[in-house]
Design an enzyme around this catalytic site. Sequence first.
Site, PDB file in Angstrom:
ATOM      1  N   ARG A 104     -17.053   3.414   6.205  1.00  0.00           N
ATOM      2  CA  ARG A 104     -15.932   2.838   5.449  1.00  0.00           C
ATOM      3  C   ARG A 104     -14.766   2.439   6.354  1.00  0.00           C
ATOM      4  NH1 ARG A 104     -15.174   4.035  -0.121  1.00  0.00           N
ATOM      5  NH2 ARG A 104     -17.181   4.575  -0.995  1.00  0.00           N
ATOM      6  N   GLU A 109       0.864  -1.185   0.000  1.00  0.00           N
ATOM      7  CA  GLU A 109       0.000   0.000   0.000  1.00  0.00           C
ATOM      8  C   GLU A 109       0.905   1.242   0.000  1.00  0.00           C
ATOM      9  OE1 GLU A 109      -3.160   1.127  -0.193  1.00  0.00           O
ATOM     10  OE2 GLU A 109      -2.387   3.125   0.319  1.00  0.00           O
ATOM     11  N   ASP A 156     -11.774  -1.328  -8.526  1.00  0.00           N
ATOM     12  CA  ASP A 156     -11.835  -0.140  -9.386  1.00  0.00           C
ATOM     13  C   ASP A 156     -10.747  -0.135 -10.458  1.00  0.00           C
ATOM     14  OD1 ASP A 156     -14.005   0.809  -8.031  1.00  0.00           O
ATOM     15  OD2 ASP A 156     -13.066   2.660  -7.314  1.00  0.00           O
ATOM     16  N   TYR A 163     -28.077   8.512   4.783  1.00  0.00           N
ATOM     17  CA  TYR A 163     -28.425   7.283   5.502  1.00  0.00           C
ATOM     18  C   TYR A 163     -27.617   7.185   6.785  1.00  0.00           C
ATOM     19  CZ  TYR A 163     -24.383   5.489   2.743  1.00  0.00           C
ATOM     20  OH  TYR A 163     -23.167   5.302   2.143  1.00  0.00           O
TER      21      TYR A 163
HETATM   22  P1  FAD Z   1      -9.448   1.949  -3.796  1.00  0.00           P
HETATM   23  O1  FAD Z   1     -10.393   2.072  -2.676  1.00  0.00           O
HETATM   24  O2  FAD Z   1      -9.211   3.156  -4.649  1.00  0.00           O
HETATM   25  O3  FAD Z   1      -8.072   1.416  -3.209  1.00  0.00           O
HETATM   26  C1  FAD Z   1      -6.878   1.464  -3.947  1.00  0.00           C
HETATM   27  C2  FAD Z   1      -5.729   1.431  -2.963  1.00  0.00           C
HETATM   28  O4  FAD Z   1      -4.520   1.345  -3.704  1.00  0.00           O
HETATM   29  C3  FAD Z   1      -5.638   2.699  -2.121  1.00  0.00           C
HETATM   30  O5  FAD Z   1      -5.434   2.351  -0.779  1.00  0.00           O
HETATM   31  C4  FAD Z   1      -4.433   3.443  -2.713  1.00  0.00           C
HETATM   32  O6  FAD Z   1      -3.747   4.223  -1.751  1.00  0.00           O
HETATM   33  C5  FAD Z   1      -3.585   2.273  -3.197  1.00  0.00           C
HETATM   34  N1  FAD Z   1      -2.697   2.605  -4.308  1.00  0.00           N
HETATM   35  C6  FAD Z   1      -2.972   3.353  -5.404  1.00  0.00           C
HETATM   36  N2  FAD Z   1      -1.910   3.418  -6.215  1.00  0.00           N
HETATM   37  C7  FAD Z   1      -0.930   2.689  -5.622  1.00  0.00           C
HETATM   38  C8  FAD Z   1       0.414   2.377  -5.976  1.00  0.00           C
HETATM   39  N3  FAD Z   1       0.962   2.836  -7.103  1.00  0.00           N
HETATM   40  N4  FAD Z   1       1.146   1.583  -5.141  1.00  0.00           N
HETATM   41  C9  FAD Z   1       0.605   1.089  -3.985  1.00  0.00           C
HETATM   42  N5  FAD Z   1      -0.654   1.382  -3.593  1.00  0.00           N
HETATM   43  C10 FAD Z   1      -1.428   2.160  -4.404  1.00  0.00           C
HETATM   44  N6  FAD Z   1     -19.221   1.175  -3.376  1.00  0.00           N
HETATM   45  C11 FAD Z   1     -20.116   0.372  -2.751  1.00  0.00           C
HETATM   46  O7  FAD Z   1     -19.978  -0.864  -2.793  1.00  0.00           O
HETATM   47  N7  FAD Z   1     -21.169   0.903  -2.053  1.00  0.00           N
HETATM   48  C12 FAD Z   1     -21.369   2.268  -1.962  1.00  0.00           C
HETATM   49  O8  FAD Z   1     -22.314   2.729  -1.314  1.00  0.00           O
HETATM   50  C13 FAD Z   1     -20.441   3.131  -2.622  1.00  0.00           C
HETATM   51  N8  FAD Z   1     -20.591   4.485  -2.561  1.00  0.00           N
HETATM   52  C14 FAD Z   1     -19.702   5.287  -3.201  1.00  0.00           C
HETATM   53  C15 FAD Z   1     -19.890   6.680  -3.154  1.00  0.00           C
HETATM   54  C16 FAD Z   1     -19.000   7.523  -3.809  1.00  0.00           C
HETATM   55  C17 FAD Z   1     -19.240   9.015  -3.792  1.00  0.00           C
HETATM   56  C18 FAD Z   1     -17.887   6.965  -4.513  1.00  0.00           C
HETATM   57  C19 FAD Z   1     -16.903   7.859  -5.222  1.00  0.00           C
HETATM   58  C20 FAD Z   1     -17.694   5.600  -4.559  1.00  0.00           C
HETATM   59  C21 FAD Z   1     -18.600   4.741  -3.917  1.00  0.00           C
HETATM   60  N9  FAD Z   1     -18.450   3.346  -3.949  1.00  0.00           N
HETATM   61  C22 FAD Z   1     -19.351   2.538  -3.327  1.00  0.00           C
HETATM   62  C23 FAD Z   1     -17.352   2.735  -4.717  1.00  0.00           C
HETATM   63  C24 FAD Z   1     -16.221   2.248  -3.815  1.00  0.00           C
HETATM   64  O9  FAD Z   1     -15.785   3.289  -2.979  1.00  0.00           O
HETATM   65  C25 FAD Z   1     -15.050   1.771  -4.663  1.00  0.00           C
HETATM   66  O10 FAD Z   1     -15.509   1.001  -5.744  1.00  0.00           O
HETATM   67  C26 FAD Z   1     -14.101   0.911  -3.826  1.00  0.00           C
HETATM   68  O11 FAD Z   1     -13.634   1.647  -2.731  1.00  0.00           O
HETATM   69  C27 FAD Z   1     -12.936   0.439  -4.699  1.00  0.00           C
HETATM   70  O12 FAD Z   1     -12.014  -0.251  -3.906  1.00  0.00           O
HETATM   71  P2  FAD Z   1     -10.590  -0.605  -4.496  1.00  0.00           P
HETATM   72  O13 FAD Z   1      -9.878  -1.306  -3.389  1.00  0.00           O
HETATM   73  O14 FAD Z   1     -10.741  -1.283  -5.815  1.00  0.00           O
HETATM   74  O15 FAD Z   1      -9.904   0.794  -4.811  1.00  0.00           O
END
Ligand code: FAD
Length: 393
Positions: A105, A32, A291, A214
Amino acid sequence: MSEPILIAGGGIGGLGAALALARAGHPVRLFERGAEFRELGAGIQLGPNVFGMFDRLGVRAAMEAQAAFPKALVMRCAIHGHEIARIPLEGMPARYGNPYAVIHRGDMLEALLAACRTTPGVSLETSRTVTGYEQDAAGVTLRFESGGPVRGAALVGADGLWSRIRAQLLGDGPPVVSGHIAYRAVLPMAEVPEGIPRNIVQLWAGPRLHLVHYPLRRGELMNLVAVFHSDRYEEGWDQAGDTALLWEHFAGTRPEVRAMLGKIDAWRFWVLCDREPQRGWSEGRVALLGDAAHPMLQYLAQGANMALEDAVCLADQLALHGDIPRALAEYEAQRVLRTGRVQTTARIFGEIYHAAGVRAELRDQWLAGRDPATAREGMAWLYDRPRWPGEPG
Ligand code: FAD
């Protein structure tokens, strides 16, 4: 012990993948970039579909202890105040075998982190920014901004919307800027204005805007997300929001909406982005997750839910196919249409929420008087537990 599986990124997706893989017997090294594991001080909605993943990850009790269980999803007109649609949530366990819930979260991340820390085979490393990788027939070498390279059997790119692993794997440029801005804040429940229902997910839909609120932390907090269309910003992620801009957009909304917005002094804003669904998020020993693979607008509240489905599916494909490239290709094949459907439908839901004029009238007419069972059934494609080959039991 075999070579570890490497994970870039320690968000909900990366930690979920670490847990799923380690529970299936794979040693894991997760990197991370942040100095600590951290999530926003905001909420997340949990569809019934994610509870099956919590079971598989062994975190259901921890999640349920922190979650709130609202009574209904309600859509109201942000301009005239009438109720447009209501889905009672008490019926969810009977139909889907699981509830609909909301969680902070930070609490969700903490539950995953605690489980990772007590699961043998998980190594978690912070302040490690991944810059790229090389792969050959035997493994993957991961490179970092500082510190030496690390070798592993496979690489999972869970590094989010601006994934460096995706940039190298797919090279398909930056995400799509939607032109929608989200302002987020959390309010102590004691400060929520009179007349605002506390124990529902309430969405106030208006022309090119909406407000959703909520409860969080067993009802101690209220989560607020205000969204509007604006071309003021092309970029912005977790930055201080200009309150004047918010009021410009919400000036014509109901007093209840403005009363809620008026309670917040400090907003953070996000320029919302997604991508077209696309194949190609696995190649050889490298695969994307969450994502990084399929960023979506939040209008179905499913991005994190999908990331955890990915994590469990990935572990199952590795258990089913001894050969890593085959397992990663199967993982993508199992996930791409489901996540693509959520990406596509989320855009459509955004249009429904933000409809104006005759389109808004048509929406209201279309949704009026729907019985709860029909409304719940309409979401079965999403809320039913997804199935894929290789699941135990
Ligand atoms: P991220 O949460 O973006 O995690 C990526 C991680 O990688 C981070 O910790 C970052 O620091 C790290 N990282 C990045 N680049 C590097 C690198 N080069 N080297 C090492 N580490 C790195 N989803 C739901 O299921 N329910 C909801 O109600 C919901 N509401 C939302 C509301 C909003 C306004 C938004 C914007 C999103 C919402 N989402 C919701 C979507 C959800 O937040 C994301 O889809 C989810 O957090 C994605 O998780 P992830 O681990 O794929 O990516």
